[in-house]
Write an enzyme that holds these catalytic residues in place. Structure first.
Site, PDB file in Angstrom:
ATOM      1  N   TYR A   1       6.440  14.171  37.950  1.00 33.36           N
ATOM      2  CA  TYR A   1       6.657  13.986  36.505  1.00 33.36           C
ATOM      3  C   TYR A   1       5.345  13.610  35.831  1.00 33.36           C
ATOM      4  O   TYR A   1       5.000  14.148  34.769  1.00 33.36           O
ATOM      5  CB  TYR A   1       7.702  12.898  36.270  1.00 33.36           C
ATOM      6  CG  TYR A   1       7.932  12.581  34.814  1.00 33.36           C
ATOM      7  CD1 TYR A   1       8.730  13.402  34.019  1.00 33.36           C
ATOM      8  CD2 TYR A   1       7.352  11.455  34.222  1.00 33.36           C
ATOM      9  CE1 TYR A   1       8.947  13.116  32.678  1.00 33.36           C
ATOM     10  CE2 TYR A   1       7.558  11.160  32.878  1.00 33.36           C
ATOM     11  CZ  TYR A   1       8.357  11.987  32.116  1.00 33.36           C
ATOM     12  OH  TYR A   1       8.551  11.702  30.783  1.00 33.36           O
TER      13      TYR A   1
ATOM     14  N   LYS B   1       3.253  15.611  32.730  1.00 36.76           N
ATOM     15  CA  LYS B   1       2.843  15.009  31.468  1.00 36.76           C
ATOM     16  C   LYS B   1       1.324  14.990  31.318  1.00 36.76           C
ATOM     17  O   LYS B   1       0.802  15.205  30.209  1.00 36.76           O
ATOM     18  CB  LYS B   1       3.420  13.592  31.347  1.00 36.76           C
ATOM     19  CG  LYS B   1       4.929  13.571  31.147  1.00 36.76           C
ATOM     20  CD  LYS B   1       5.345  14.345  29.882  1.00 36.76           C
ATOM     21  CE  LYS B   1       6.827  14.278  29.629  1.00 36.76           C
ATOM     22  NZ  LYS B   1       7.227  14.996  28.388  1.00 36.76           N
TER      23      LYS B   1
ATOM     24  N   THR C   1      17.458  21.397  18.453  1.00 39.19           N
ATOM     25  CA  THR C   1      17.931  22.336  19.469  1.00 39.19           C
ATOM     26  C   THR C   1      18.632  21.561  20.579  1.00 39.19           C
ATOM     27  O   THR C   1      18.272  20.426  20.890  1.00 39.19           O
ATOM     28  CB  THR C   1      16.789  23.178  20.092  1.00 39.19           C
ATOM     29  OG1 THR C   1      16.038  22.380  21.013  1.00 39.19           O
ATOM     30  CG2 THR C   1      15.885  23.751  19.018  1.00 39.19           C
TER      31      THR C   1
END
Length: 288
Positions: free
Chosen positions: A149, A153, A36
């Site tokens: 970030y 995660k 994708t």
């Protein structure tokens, strides 16, 4: 397509990223890769490689639903591997965070995988397949300027932990990849970041600018990374957390056997936080 053909769907396959490496490796192993890319993103690198691809924005529900319909038609309603790879970075001290920008990042890095699993779980159950979530050592260690970030995660890691336990009775495996530094272009979209005016971190403004445009030294080649991740994802019983990439082995050992505060000392030295402490102390003395 033969009845025995297996399919692997990988999100986030723009040129130069981990996703491109993964679909290339799945194809090399005889798995039919489905890539994708964002609706307005270049896809010539995929068409030239003979890789099936569809547009997808993981933050848009309709986009995920449309992809599901296309994949069902292609595969006959089953999916052997789903790799949640789409992701972006956000670099900034925690106290200077632009929450709106971070919400966008979470929508991609965390809620994107949630949407994908919500819509594709039936196809994975049908195939007794595997879900692969691309995590990061940032979700384990307090990497400076990466608090947001890192948080995205870490959330992905622990969502995957519970997902793994919940999917086991349904015959679906869940693999979380704790990625070390991999040579990709993920930092390009974040290279414009600058400390806001008046930031308490202004004493480190120059090193911050160098950080956001850095090319990580010794980073693992993305195709090497892909070969190991794909191999693990195709195992009958993949490890729950698969650590691979530059520095991941050492970080795993330190995380297992050392005090949490050991990271504080390492980050202090690595990012020159002593200079910030001295600058801040000097400013405070002037105020007093």
């Amino acid at each position: 397509m033969t009845k025995d053909q297996k399919f692997a769907l990988v999100t986030g396959c723009g040129r130069g990223g981990i996703g491109e490496g993964l679909v290339t490796e799945y194809k090399r192993r005889g798995i039919h890769p489905i890539a994708t890319v964002l609706p307005n993103e270049a896809s010539d690198h995929l068409s030239e490689a003979g890789i099936t691809f569809f547009p997808l924005d993981v933050t848009v529900e309709k986009s995920v639903v449309d992809l599901k319909a296309a994949v069902q038609k292609l595969t006959g309603g089953r999916l052997d591997v789903l790799v949640n790879c789409a992701g972006i970075a956000y670099t900034m001290p925690a106290i200077d965070t632009d929450v709106v920008a971070v919400q966008k990042m979470f929508d991609i890095n965390l809620f994107g995988p949630m949407r994908m699993v919500h819509h594709f779980h039936g196809m994975l159950i049908q195939a007794k397949g595997t879900i692969v979530n691309i995590g990061s050592i940032g979700g384990v260690i307090p990497f400076i300027y990466g608090s947001s970030y890192n948080a995205s995660k870490a959330a992905l890691h622990h969502w995957g932990n519970t997902l793994r336990a919940e999917m086991a009775p349904l015959g679906v495996k869940v693999l979380t990849v704790i990625s070390g530094e991999v040579s990709t272009n993920i930092l390009k979209s974040d290279s414009h970041r600058k400390l806001p005016e008046g930031s308490y971190y202004s004493a480190l403004a120059e090193s911050f600018q160098q950080h956001v445009v850095r090319t990580p030294k010794g980073a693992t080649d993305r195709f090497d990374y892909a070969s190991h991740v794909v191999a693990e994802s195709l195992k009958a019983s993949p490890t729950p957390w698969f650590w691979y990439g530059s520095n991941s082995f050492v970080i795993r050992l330190i995380d297992m056997f050392c005090w949490r505060s050991v990271w504080d000392t390492m980050m202090w030295n690595m990012f020159g936080l002593g200079r910030l402490a001295k600058a801040h102390s000097a400013i405070m003395k002037k105020i007093v």
